[in-house]
Scaffold this active site. Structure first.
Site, PDB file in Angstrom:
ATOM      1  N   HIS A  83      67.997  78.987  53.744  1.00 61.51           N
ATOM      2  CA  HIS A  83      66.705  78.288  52.995  1.00 61.51           C
ATOM      3  C   HIS A  83      67.345  78.029  51.390  1.00 61.51           C
ATOM      4  CE1 HIS A  83      64.564  79.139  56.295  1.00 61.51           C
ATOM      5  NE2 HIS A  83      64.434  80.243  56.459  1.00 61.51           N
ATOM      6  N   HIS A 108      66.965  83.193  43.161  1.00 64.11           N
ATOM      7  CA  HIS A 108      67.386  82.295  43.945  1.00 64.11           C
ATOM      8  C   HIS A 108      66.917  80.941  43.270  1.00 64.11           C
ATOM      9  CE1 HIS A 108      63.290  83.481  45.166  1.00 64.11           C
ATOM     10  NE2 HIS A 108      63.188  82.404  45.150  1.00 64.11           N
ATOM     11  N   HIS A 110      65.214  76.684  43.850  1.00 64.76           N
ATOM     12  CA  HIS A 110      64.752  75.694  44.459  1.00 64.76           C
ATOM     13  C   HIS A 110      64.886  74.434  43.808  1.00 64.76           C
ATOM     14  CE1 HIS A 110      62.161  78.543  46.682  1.00 64.76           C
ATOM     15  NE2 HIS A 110      62.192  79.174  45.659  1.00 64.76           N
ATOM     16  N   HIS A 134      64.016  81.389  40.345  1.00 64.54           N
ATOM     17  CA  HIS A 134      63.182  82.823  40.611  1.00 64.54           C
ATOM     18  C   HIS A 134      63.835  83.933  40.444  1.00 64.54           C
ATOM     19  CE1 HIS A 134      59.972  79.871  42.935  1.00 64.54           C
ATOM     20  NE2 HIS A 134      59.829  79.729  41.338  1.00 64.54           N
ATOM     21  N   THR A 216      56.707  81.921  47.692  1.00 63.08           N
ATOM     22  CA  THR A 216      56.384  80.348  48.091  1.00 63.08           C
ATOM     23  C   THR A 216      57.162  80.013  49.442  1.00 63.08           C
ATOM     24  OG1 THR A 216      58.462  79.938  46.906  1.00 63.08           O
ATOM     25  CG2 THR A 216      56.421  79.930  45.577  1.00 63.08           C
ATOM     26  N   THR A 217      57.515  81.057  50.303  1.00 61.51           N
ATOM     27  CA  THR A 217      58.183  80.769  51.432  1.00 61.51           C
ATOM     28  C   THR A 217      57.551  81.877  52.468  1.00 61.51           C
ATOM     29  OG1 THR A 217      59.736  82.634  51.004  1.00 61.51           O
ATOM     30  CG2 THR A 217      60.587  80.301  50.453  1.00 61.51           C
TER      31      THR A 217
END
Ligand SMILES: *[C@@H]1O[C@H](CO)[C@@H](O)[C@H](O)[C@H]1NC(C)=O
Length: 334
Positions: A83, A108, A110, A134, A216-217
């Site tokens: 992801h 991580h 995005h 993040h 957010t996941t």
């Protein structure tokens, strides 16, 4: 043997379903609440931050990261989890200035589609940045591990750093981006020598937005105290391309590029967004205000002097004209 392969297939299919699969797009889209009910909650992240609607809170304590510039001696693990790209962080990194002490777990990123400059999760005044970092922490005063904290209100604290494209390469982000080709396939991991995580943050940490939200996941637990910095960091266009193009979302061929890894903004509902700084304040510093003031004063003085001399010159010319008219008229009457 045929029965055996059939059995293997059944097991494989069951395992795939048990994996609680989710994606950002495709047939599943972002219809996560069907499988993950909390994703349909009323305090979800990310959000669009309308700067006209935030509440300035002069009591918000400054955020103080500790150990961020002392990366330690242990290598950090960089992981393609299918992801995103995730870097493990040691608990020697922690945050003060929040209700409790929050220790770091991982960071991580995005990002958007290949070639897109819109890939952040949070937006400011409906404008997305190119990407977003993040840094995830958990409340170590109340919980023994991140898995214990992940479901509890304010169990996690996440720092959101908006990333835009600038002129030059950002050497701090290169510690991650230059290693992506080693972990192209989902599940791959590599070791990264420790580096100063502080350098990934914007220089101005005093200006941030604060609100209560979620992961957010999936499973979208509403357990996050969010801090989104007002100032953005910059990476080069080449670095953004590396982020958008290198990683694959599958363990094997056929390869599928891992792109568009952001969730769209969620309704704010009744929530408040606090700002650590006053939006109405002039965008200029005191020094800049002073030099602007002096500039205006000197400018006006120059203008007065110029106007004075022009006026004087016109008057002189007028006088001379009158004189000559007088002279000719005297001549004419003679
Ligand atoms: C977040 O929730 C906590 C607990 O309900 C509350 O005390 C705090 O004021 C909230 N923070 C914001 C920014 O709304």
């Amino acid at each position: 043997i045929m029965f055996f392969t059939f059995l293997l297939q059944v097991i494989w299919i069951l395992a795939a379903f048990g994996d609680e699969h989710w994606t950002y797009e495709g047939p599943h889209g972002q219809h996560w609440p069907a499988s993950f009910p909390e994703c349909g909650g009323n305090a979800q992240s990310p959000i669009n931050i309308e700067t006209n609607s935030v509440t300035f809170d002069s009591d918000l304590p400054a955020l103080r990261p500790h150990g961020y510039d002392q990366p330690g001696t242990e290598p950090l693990e960089l992981h393609n989890n299918g992801h995103t790209v995730q870097l493990s962080l040691p608990p020697t990194l922690y945050l003060e200035g929040l209700p409790r002490k929050y220790v770091a777990v991982q960071l991580h990123l995005h990002w958007g589609e290949r070639g897109s400059l819109m890939g952040s999760e949070h937006q400011i005044n409906s404008k997305a940045a190119a990407a977003e970092l993040h840094i995830v922490h958990y409340d170590s005063d109340s919980y023994n591990s991140v898995s214990e904290a992940v479901k509890s209100p304010q169990g996690l604290a996440v720092l959101g750093i908006l990333i835009e494209v600038g002129e030059t390469e950002n050497p701090a982000y290169e510690h991650i981006l230059s290693r992506l080709h080693e972990i192209r396939y989902k599940g791959q991991k590599t070791s990264v020598p420790p580096f100063s995580v502080k350098e990934l943050l914007p220089p101005e940490l005093a200006q941030f937005f604060r609100y209560n939200g979620s992961l957010t996941t999936p499973p979208c637990y509403q357990s996050v105290v969010w801090t989104v910095f007002s100032q953005k960091v910059q990476i080069s266009v080449g670095q953004l391309e590396k982020l958008q193009e290198t990683l694959l979302s599958r363990e094997m061929e056929p390869a599928q590029v891992l792109e568009q890894t952001y969730r769209v903004p969620q309704p704010l509902n009744q929530r408040k967004v606090l700002a650590s700084f006053n939006q109405d304040e002039s965008p200029y510093t005191t020094g800049e205000m002073l030099s602007i003031g002096v500039g205006i004063l000197v400018g006006s003085l120059c203008l007065v002097v110029v106007v004075y001399f022009i006026a004087k010159k016109i008057q002189k010319k007028k006088l001379e004209d009158e004189k000559s008219v007088g002279f000719t008229s005297v001549q004419a009457t003679e």
